[in-house]
Design an enzyme around this catalytic site. Structure first.
Site, PDB file in Angstrom:
ATOM      1  N   ASP A  70       4.201  -5.165   3.088  1.00 28.20           N
ATOM      2  CA  ASP A  70       3.695  -4.131   3.989  1.00 28.20           C
ATOM      3  C   ASP A  70       4.501  -4.177   5.294  1.00 28.20           C
ATOM      4  OD1 ASP A  70       2.298  -2.285   5.438  1.00 28.20           O
ATOM      5  OD2 ASP A  70       0.373  -3.340   5.391  1.00 28.20           O
ATOM      6  N   HIS A  97       0.811  -1.225   0.000  1.00 33.93           N
ATOM      7  CA  HIS A  97       0.000   0.000   0.000  1.00 33.93           C
ATOM      8  C   HIS A  97       0.837   1.265   0.000  1.00 33.93           C
ATOM      9  CE1 HIS A  97       0.071   1.252   4.364  1.00 33.93           C
ATOM     10  NE2 HIS A  97       0.261  -0.028   4.576  1.00 33.93           N
ATOM     11  N   ASP A 153       5.708   1.971   7.205  1.00 37.31           N
ATOM     12  CA  ASP A 153       4.322   1.603   6.878  1.00 37.31           C
ATOM     13  C   ASP A 153       3.724   2.647   5.942  1.00 37.31           C
ATOM     14  OD1 ASP A 153       1.793   0.520   6.841  1.00 37.31           O
ATOM     15  OD2 ASP A 153       1.297   1.028   8.900  1.00 37.31           O
ATOM     16  N   GLU A 178      -5.299   1.596   1.834  1.00 32.64           N
ATOM     17  CA  GLU A 178      -5.255   0.387   2.677  1.00 32.64           C
ATOM     18  C   GLU A 178      -5.640   0.727   4.106  1.00 32.64           C
ATOM     19  OE1 GLU A 178      -3.289  -2.474   5.511  1.00 32.64           O
ATOM     20  OE2 GLU A 178      -3.005  -0.321   5.309  1.00 32.64           O
ATOM     21  N   GLU A 179      -5.141   1.864   4.575  1.00 31.63           N
ATOM     22  CA  GLU A 179      -5.350   2.246   5.980  1.00 31.63           C
ATOM     23  C   GLU A 179      -6.811   2.602   6.257  1.00 31.63           C
ATOM     24  OE1 GLU A 179      -3.041   1.745   8.016  1.00 31.63           O
ATOM     25  OE2 GLU A 179      -1.076   2.253   7.225  1.00 31.63           O
ATOM     26  N   HIS A 184       1.985   4.626  12.104  1.00 34.70           N
ATOM     27  CA  HIS A 184       0.794   5.466  12.274  1.00 34.70           C
ATOM     28  C   HIS A 184       1.093   6.701  13.126  1.00 34.70           C
ATOM     29  CE1 HIS A 184      -1.818   1.615  11.497  1.00 34.70           C
ATOM     30  NE2 HIS A 184      -1.043   1.931  10.479  1.00 34.70           N
TER      31      HIS A 184
HETATM   32  N1  BES Z   1       0.886  -2.306   8.049  1.00 36.52           N
HETATM   33  C1  BES Z   1      -0.296  -2.393   8.845  1.00 36.52           C
HETATM   34  C2  BES Z   1      -0.622  -3.808   9.254  1.00 36.52           C
HETATM   35  C3  BES Z   1       0.211  -4.392  10.340  1.00 36.52           C
HETATM   36  C4  BES Z   1       0.670  -3.643  11.396  1.00 36.52           C
HETATM   37  C5  BES Z   1       0.461  -5.745  10.295  1.00 36.52           C
HETATM   38  C6  BES Z   1       1.404  -4.241  12.393  1.00 36.52           C
HETATM   39  C7  BES Z   1       1.178  -6.341  11.297  1.00 36.52           C
HETATM   40  C8  BES Z   1       1.658  -5.588  12.355  1.00 36.52           C
HETATM   41  C9  BES Z   1      -1.468  -1.849   8.056  1.00 36.52           C
HETATM   42  O1  BES Z   1      -1.149  -0.759   7.262  1.00 36.52           O
HETATM   43  C10 BES Z   1      -2.520  -1.435   9.011  1.00 36.52           C
HETATM   44  O2  BES Z   1      -2.360  -0.527   9.779  1.00 36.52           O
HETATM   45  N2  BES Z   1      -3.613  -2.141   8.990  1.00 36.52           N
HETATM   46  C11 BES Z   1      -4.681  -1.861   9.841  1.00 36.52           C
HETATM   47  C12 BES Z   1      -5.864  -2.637   9.390  1.00 36.52           C
HETATM   48  C13 BES Z   1      -6.422  -2.146   8.089  1.00 36.52           C
HETATM   49  C14 BES Z   1      -7.353  -3.157   7.539  1.00 36.52           C
HETATM   50  C15 BES Z   1      -7.109  -0.826   8.208  1.00 36.52           C
HETATM   51  C16 BES Z   1      -4.329  -2.253  11.274  1.00 36.52           C
HETATM   52  O3  BES Z   1      -3.671  -3.260  11.464  1.00 36.52           O
HETATM   53  O4  BES Z   1      -4.713  -1.527  12.166  1.00 36.52           O
HETATM   54 ZN    ZN Z   2       0.644  -0.852   6.415  1.00 34.08          ZN
END
Ligand code: BES
Ligand code: ZN
Length: 426
Positions: A318, A239, A256, A290-291, A394
């Site tokens: 990612d 993403h 990220d 994605e976020e 984040h």
């Molecule tokens: N890169 C993250 C996912 C992640 C974070 C995987 C830490 C493993 C460990 C991704 O960009 C993210 O923040 N995903 C969201 C969920 C998404 C469906 C909105 C999350 O994990 O909060």
């Molecule tokens: Zn991510």
């Protein structure tokens, strides 16, 4: 309206907050983290200032959101919203229309009570949400072979840390790559120009934006047309968007996920420099939004499925530049293909010699889940154990400086992705 933001995942779990919901073991295969999807909906409704204007001719985009959520999760949440009758449901999943005015309270309650949010998928239309009631198509078993030693070695020799660093630096120099913001749009246009250069003098390579109906950031697709079996497609990507706090806050997103896009770029760059022409088609994709609940990849993967595209494998990159754990690479085992994960492990053992292990996200934590949901074999090789992942994601502090301006860890993923491309697109 106050914009709610969660920073979740690894930190919260590591802090033991999961205990707040002891005994609850959600099974959210195909789910999407609720908090950010909620946030996306809230922000759509709030339409904060400083963002790019909405797409003209569309009535109140983002004002209505439909979610599919595990029924057990909805029950566990015990919110008024989920006590009402769902619009539709099956044994496992229920569909609700979520009113943005209810979302704030829901998100807030979940944040305090649940911490580890259960997954759900956010959709622009009821029709799209209803698709989630269908069982994901069975994935036919396929044979994986590892026999391209020479071509893999040639390609690996061209994969370089410096160019990964350079792309992370460029992407993380945008204030943010927020999917609804002006700099989120700019970063996508920048990537389209960068990738456009690889198409010069290569009629088999083309670059095109994938436009999304409800938000302005475009996904970006570079296609390397297969020379022998062009109808068979391999997808490699990650993403492009980033997020921190309120939507338009500073979010360099170096790890990220500028890192995943930079690794994707590095595979393209090395393959082009080596004059490689795949037998099957490879599509390199940088996903928007994605976020915001896997919305970019959700639309792209659904479009591929609708068009009957034969995707033979999807590799999601990612978060690949923060070495938080003892081993080099961890394969996420849920919402992914066990066979393809084993193939990736074999590629490491054969060509790279890195240490690797396996972890669980526990929910559809990134874009691979969109491909899995649409019946395609997908994998997520991750930078660390889940509970030891980069604590800066984040946040405004997710910068390249956190890794000393280096991309040593990301380089391993670029080498793996290059081997994957060569061995799968043969
Ligand atoms: N890169 C993250 C996912 C992640 C974070 C995987 C830490 C493993 C460990 C991704 O960009 C993210 O923040 N995903 C969201 C969920 C998404 C469906 C909105 C999350 O994990 O909060
Ligand atoms: Zn991510």
């Amino acid at each position: 309206m106050r914009v709610l933001k969660y920073t979740m995942v690894c930190l919260i779990l590591a802090g033991g907050a999961a205990r707040a919901f002891a005994g609850y073991t959600p099974d959210f295969d195909g789910g999407v983290d609720v908090k950010l999807a909620i946030q996306a909906a809230i922000e759509s409704a709030a339409s904060a200032g400083g963002l790019v204007p909405e797409v003209p001719g569309r009535a109140e985009p983002g004002q209505r959101v439909w979610v599919s959520i595990e029924r057990s999760a909805a029950a566990a949440l015990d919110r008024e919203l989920f006590k009402s009758l769902p619009l539709a449901q099956n044994q496992r999943i229920a569909i609700y229309e979520v009113d943005p005015s209810e979302l704030g309270a829901l998100a807030d309650g979940m944040h305090r009570a649940l911490r580890k949010a259960p997954g759900f998928f956010a959709h622009d239309t009821l029709e799209a949400a209803l698709e989630d009631l269908k069982a994901p198509p069975a994935q036919p078993a396929r044979a994986y072979t590892v026999d391209q030693a020479q071509r893999v070695a040639q390609t690996l020799a061209l994969v370089k840390e410096e160019s990964i660093v350079s792309v992370i630096a460029s992407l993380s120099s945008y204030k943010n790559r927020y999917y609804r913001g002006a700099t989120g749009v700019d970063s996508s246009k920048w990537l389209q120009r960068l990738w456009g250069k690889y198409a010069e003098g290569r009629p088999d390579i083309s670059v095109a934006p994938f436009k999304h109906a409800s938000f302005p950031q475009e996904s970006v697709i570079l296609t390397m047309q297969g020379a022998a079996e062009p109808e068979k497609v391999i997808v490699i990507g990650g993403h492009l968007d980033s997020i921190a706090g309120g939507g338009d806050s500073p979010a360099p997103g170096a790890d990220d996920n500028a890192s995943g896009v930079a690794v994707t770029n590095e595979v393209i760059r090395a393959l082009v420099e080596g004059g490689y022409r795949p037998a099957k088609t490879i599509k390199f994709i940088a996903f928007a939004a994605e976020e915001a609940g896997l919305r970019g990849s959700g639309e792209v993967a659904a479009a591929f499925k609708k068009a009957g595209v034969a995707v033979e494998g999807m590799l999601n990159l990612d978060m690949v530049n923060y070495k938080g754990s003892a081993k080099d690479i961890y394969f996420v085992s849920d919402n992914t293909s066990a066979d393809q994960n084993a193939f990736l492990g074999k590629l490491i053992d054969t060509y790279l010699g890195y240490s690797w292990g396996s972890i669980k996200c526990g929910y559809g934590c990134s874009d691979h889940a969109s491909w899995t949901k649409n019946g395609y074999p997908a994998s997520l090789p991750f930078e660390s154990m889940f509970n030891q992942c980069n604590p800066f994601i984040h946040k405004a502090t997710d910068t390249l400086a956190q890794t000393g301006g280096r991309a040593e860890h990301a380089l391993k993923f670029a080498r793996l992705a290059a081997a994957y491309a060569v061995e799968l697109a043969k």
